[in-house]
Design an enzyme around this catalytic site. Structure first.
Site, PDB file in Angstrom:
ATOM      1  CB  SER A 172      -0.951   0.011   1.257  1.00 47.34           C
ATOM      2  OG  SER A 172      -1.457   1.274   1.345  1.00 47.34           O
ATOM      3  CE1 TYR A 232      -6.118   4.919  -1.547  1.00 46.29           C
ATOM      4  CE2 TYR A 232      -4.316   4.155  -0.105  1.00 46.29           C
ATOM      5  CZ  TYR A 232      -5.663   3.965  -0.547  1.00 46.29           C
ATOM      6  OH  TYR A 232      -6.442   3.362   0.133  1.00 46.29           O
ATOM      7  CB  THR A 256      -6.768   2.747  -4.608  1.00 47.03           C
ATOM      8  OG1 THR A 256      -6.209   1.669  -4.389  1.00 47.03           O
ATOM      9  CG2 THR A 256      -8.099   2.763  -3.909  1.00 47.03           C
ATOM     10  CE  LYS A 304      -8.021  -2.539  -3.288  1.00 45.44           C
ATOM     11  NZ  LYS A 304      -8.356  -1.476  -2.531  1.00 45.44           N
ATOM     12  CG  HIS A 319     -11.219   1.071   0.014  1.00 52.01           C
ATOM     13  ND1 HIS A 319     -10.403   1.683  -0.823  1.00 52.01           N
ATOM     14  CD2 HIS A 319     -10.525   1.061   1.287  1.00 52.01           C
ATOM     15  CE1 HIS A 319      -9.258   1.977  -0.338  1.00 52.01           C
ATOM     16  NE2 HIS A 319      -9.262   1.513   0.948  1.00 52.01           N
TER      17      HIS A 319
HETATM   18  C1  GLV Z   1      -6.972   2.688   3.432  1.00 53.75           C
HETATM   19  O1  GLV Z   1      -6.974   2.405   2.346  1.00 53.75           O
HETATM   20  C2  GLV Z   1      -8.111   2.349   4.286  1.00 53.75           C
HETATM   21  O2  GLV Z   1      -9.041   2.041   4.005  1.00 53.75           O
HETATM   22  O3  GLV Z   1      -7.898   2.894   5.464  1.00 53.75           O
END
Ligand code: GLV
Length: 387
Positions: A107, A130, A156, A252, A276
């Site tokens: 991530s 991100y 994402t 995603k 998510h």
């Molecule tokens: C980050 O991606 C979260 O969902 O906290």
């Protein structure tokens, strides 16, 4: 080692070993958590069709995701703050995935940086991206991924802003954790976690601190996402990212067929049907219910993967039988990591693998790539119950 029969066993140990703040971060959905719960419970509405007296010897779960060989089509999903669940958690998870033969996705919100993971592992991993406002940061992020030999970027697209998770606000979630009377009292009971955490230097958002400009409080997830994330992200901007990264690209966070078509037009190699983990729009459709319409819209033109809600190999089997080429587990491996470090991630993968392999066989198949909708009993209104 304690007897682990399923993912829930890992969850029980995880809950005891990891500070409340980070346990809650994992176990949260946004607002009422309706979508978080539906992601898992909707899998139960689909039944598997058992067959008997079919040769079940010599089975294979091996497959491919975006052209890469995988021991089973189950990748480790990107999870923020993984290095707070267990010291150097991203390195431990990446190692476990590498040895098992499945992809690991790091991530952007990780504690160990891209470079930390690359230096301490020997298999290529995927980088989840991100989208921040800072263009230099974005270009450097892709360049850093390239230098680290990441074998895919996963952009994402469903987190321009953070969905509210009440528990994180109450806990004052941050990395490293803020020392309040409550957090100290709780951490004092997590001895093993604390000792390991004292033994590592990696306690900050490693990809952000020292890399991103204009972030006043990079320790606080909510404040830096509010300040740095690009709320104006649109498909044109995603097209620019496609130009910044010439390797395999996965998009995603798709839950609607119209967005799936947009992702296809951008030139992605795969999309991930995902809400998510129920952490963004509370009240959204579960991923597994969203899958059929997305398969109908783009399934013959792009690889479709699925995450959100998977806690067993049977869940994986259902998603694959509905047409997904790959799946991701997030919480399921984080439980293992917090419970037992790298060995716990390996155990989570073994559990899912065995459930997938044996359930596939009970459905009359020996090769995961041959599994299709014939093995499922899906309620007639499963995916078109709503207008
Ligand atoms: C980050 O991606 C979260 O969902 O906290």
């Amino acid at each position: 080692m304690p007897v682990i029969t399923n993912i829930q066993d890992l969850h029980a140990i995880y809950r005891r070993r990891v500070p409340r703040m980070f346990y809650d971060y994992t176990e949260s959905g946004s607002w009422t958590e309706q979508t978080f719960r539906a992601n898992s419970s909707d899998f139960n509405d689909i039944l598997l069709r058992q067959r008997v007296a079919v040769d079940m010897a010599e089975r294979s779960t091996a497959s491919r995701m975006i052209g890469q060989d995988v021991a089973m089509p189950v990748a480790l999903a990107p999870v923020g703050l993984t290095g707070m669940q267990s010291a150097d958690g991203e390195i431990k998870a990446a190692r476990a995935a590498g040895k098992f033969g499945v992809p690991y996705t790091l991530s952007t919100m990780s504690i160990c940086s891209i470079e930390d993971v690359a230096e301490n592992t020997d298999k290529p991993f995927w980088l989840q991206v991100y989208t921040l406002k800072d263009d230099d940061f974005m270009q450097r992020l892709f360049d850093r991924a390239k230098a680290a030999k990441c074998s895919a970027a996963v952009i994402t697209v469903d987190l321009q802003m953070l969905g509210q998770r009440h528990k994180d606000i109450r806990n004052g979630l941050s990395a490293p954790p803020k020392l309040t009377a409550r957090s100290v009292a709780n951490m004092a009971t997590k001895v093993q976690w604390g000792l390991e955490m004292l033994g590592t230097k990696r306690r900050f958002f490693g990809n952000i601190v020292g890399h991103a400009k204009g972030v006043s409080n990079p320790e606080d997830l909510t404040s830096w996402t509010n300040e740095a994330f690009d709320a104006s992200l649109d498909w044109d901007r995603i097209r620019q990212f496609r130009k910044m990264w010439d390797g395999p690209l996965i998009i995603k966070g798709i839950i609607d067929p119209r967005d799936a078509r947009e992702a296809l037009n951008v030139g992605a190699d795969a999309i991930v049907v995902s809400n998510h983990g129920g952490r963004q729009l509370d009240g959204a459709l579960s991923s597994i219910r969203a899958l059929p319409a997305i398969m109908d819209a783009v399934g013959d033109r792009i690889e479709v993967h699925l995450d959100s809600g998977i806690r067993s190999g049977q869940d994986v089997l259902k998603a694959l039988a509905m047409g997904a080429t790959g799946t991701y587990i997030g919480r399921a491996y984080i439980y293992g990591l917090g419970a037992m470090g790298e060995a716990g991630v390996t155990r989570a993968l073994q559990v899912i693998h065995k459930e997938l392999d044996v359930s596939m066989a009970f459905c009359g198949h020996r090769d995961i790539r041959g599994v299709d909708r014939d093995i499922l009993m899906i309620p007639k209104d499963f995916s078109d119950r709503w207008q």
